[in-house]
Enzyme design. Structure first.
Site, short mmCIF file in Angstrom:
data_model
loop_
_atom_site.label_atom_id
_atom_site.label_comp_id
_atom_site.label_asym_id
_atom_site.label_seq_id
_atom_site.Cartn_x
_atom_site.Cartn_y
_atom_site.Cartn_z
N GLY A 170 29.97 -4.57 87.05
CA GLY A 170 28.63 -4.24 87.51
C GLY A 170 28.64 -3.51 88.83
O GLY A 170 27.92 -2.51 89.01
N LYS B 110 38.80 -3.27 69.26
CA LYS B 110 39.06 -3.77 70.61
C LYS B 110 39.20 -5.29 70.61
O LYS B 110 40.03 -5.86 71.33
CB LYS B 110 37.93 -3.35 71.56
CG LYS B 110 38.20 -3.74 73.02
CD LYS B 110 37.06 -3.36 73.93
CE LYS B 110 37.35 -3.81 75.35
NZ LYS B 110 36.20 -3.59 76.24
N ASN C 59 50.44 -8.56 80.87
CA ASN C 59 50.36 -8.05 79.51
C ASN C 59 51.71 -7.63 78.95
O ASN C 59 52.01 -7.86 77.78
CB ASN C 59 49.40 -6.85 79.46
CG ASN C 59 47.96 -7.24 79.75
OD1 ASN C 59 47.65 -8.40 79.95
ND2 ASN C 59 47.09 -6.25 79.78
#
Length: 304
Positions: A11, A182, A200
């Site tokens: 945001g 996704k 990851n």
């Protein structure tokens, strides 16, 4: 006027770029205390982009006051999206456009069902951002936003404004397929990063044969719900994302490290519920879901 609700990393990143491009926008904060704190910081968002830093003024308001809303960007976590929308519902114009930026699936469909008088659009977001300190956001990885209307329709005129504000965006006609793919990628990476507390890139090393078994199950799930991607392409895509984000810590792992609720219910939980609804037997997916829930409970975090 663009209204944006959700003052987390994503945001703040979107608000800062919109304001930097000179586009009228308002950040909607949760309460008066948050607004007072924002004003005490002179309504400035600190944006770090590589070696450069910008202080950008972003006006803010609370949900209960302000002009009617014609365009709302919802940048909250998936589990907070419904409450965020409810807080501004009286201000939404009939026909207002709502852009959902959430991870996973479920929160977008809930918004479509709850607000039939508005046009709810879905986005797949690949930008990386994290909050370094209050109102200070780091743009950690530049991506592209794929935006679409699950019920069809033309691209909105404001898409050009997003691109002008360096919010790289493209209109897609199959947004739900994009989000399903996704979701599969997130299911194949995020849970393992939490279970093994690893970045990851280390997922294949730790997950081993479980990852090899999981990918065909995810392909079955996607095929059942109309996502057109062959198994080899899905496998290659997941491993390419793992390699290209090798040093990254998944959003789910970041939440755990910050002792925050994760979005498990909108990622792995959604996948499991949809598989059960379709009577698919996906034992690796089920096991991963059980193990991740147990891990979250052990860490004192909500399992949903």
């Amino acid at each position: 006027m663009i209204h944006l609700i959700g003052a987390g990393g994503l945001g703040l990143l979107w608000a800062a770029r919109l304001a930097r491009a000179g586009m009228p926008c308002r950040l909607i904060l949760r309460d008066t205390a948050a607004l007072n704190a924002w004003q005490n910081r002179h309504q400035l968002v600190g944006l770090t982009e590589g070696t450069r830093h910008f202080d950008i003024e972003v006006p803010a308001e609370v949900a209960s006051t302000g002009e009617p809303i014609a365009f709302l960007i919802v940048a909250t976590k998936a589990y907070s999206a419904q409450a965020a929308l409810a807080s501004v519902a009286p201000r939404l114009k009939s026909g207002a456009q709502i852009l959902m930026l959430q991870n996973g699936l479920g929160s977008q469909q809930a918004a479509s069902q709850t607000y039939p008088a508005q046009r709810v659009l879905y986005a797949s977001v690949t930008d990386g951002a994290w909050v370094a300190s209050p109102a200070q956001v780091v743009w950690a990885g530049k991506g592209i936003n794929r935006i679409g209307d699950p019920f069809g329709g033309e691209a909105p005129s404001w898409l050009e404004n997003l691109n002008a504000a360096t919010i790289a965006s493209q209109w897609v006609t199959d947004i739900e397929q994009v989000l399903w793919q996704k979701l599969a990628i997130n299911c194949a990476i995020n849970p393992f990063t939490v279970l093994y507390d690893c970045p990851n890139g280390e997922v294949p090393l730790h997950a081993g044969v479980l990852l090899d078994q999981l990918i065909p199950e995810l392909h079955q799930l996607l095929a059942c719900y109309g996502a057109r991607i062959d198994l080899e392409h899905l496998d290659a895509t997941i491993r390419q994302v793992i390699n290209s984000t090798a040093a990254n810590s998944s959003s789910m792992r970041q939440d755990v490290h910050n002792n925050r609720r994760t979005e498990i219910d909108f990622i792995l939980g959604y996948a499991v519920r949809q598989a059960r609804s379709a009577d698919l037997q996906l034992p690796t997916l089920e096991r991963l879901y059980t193990d991740l829930r147990s891990r979250l409970v052990a860490l004192g975090l909500p399992p949903d």
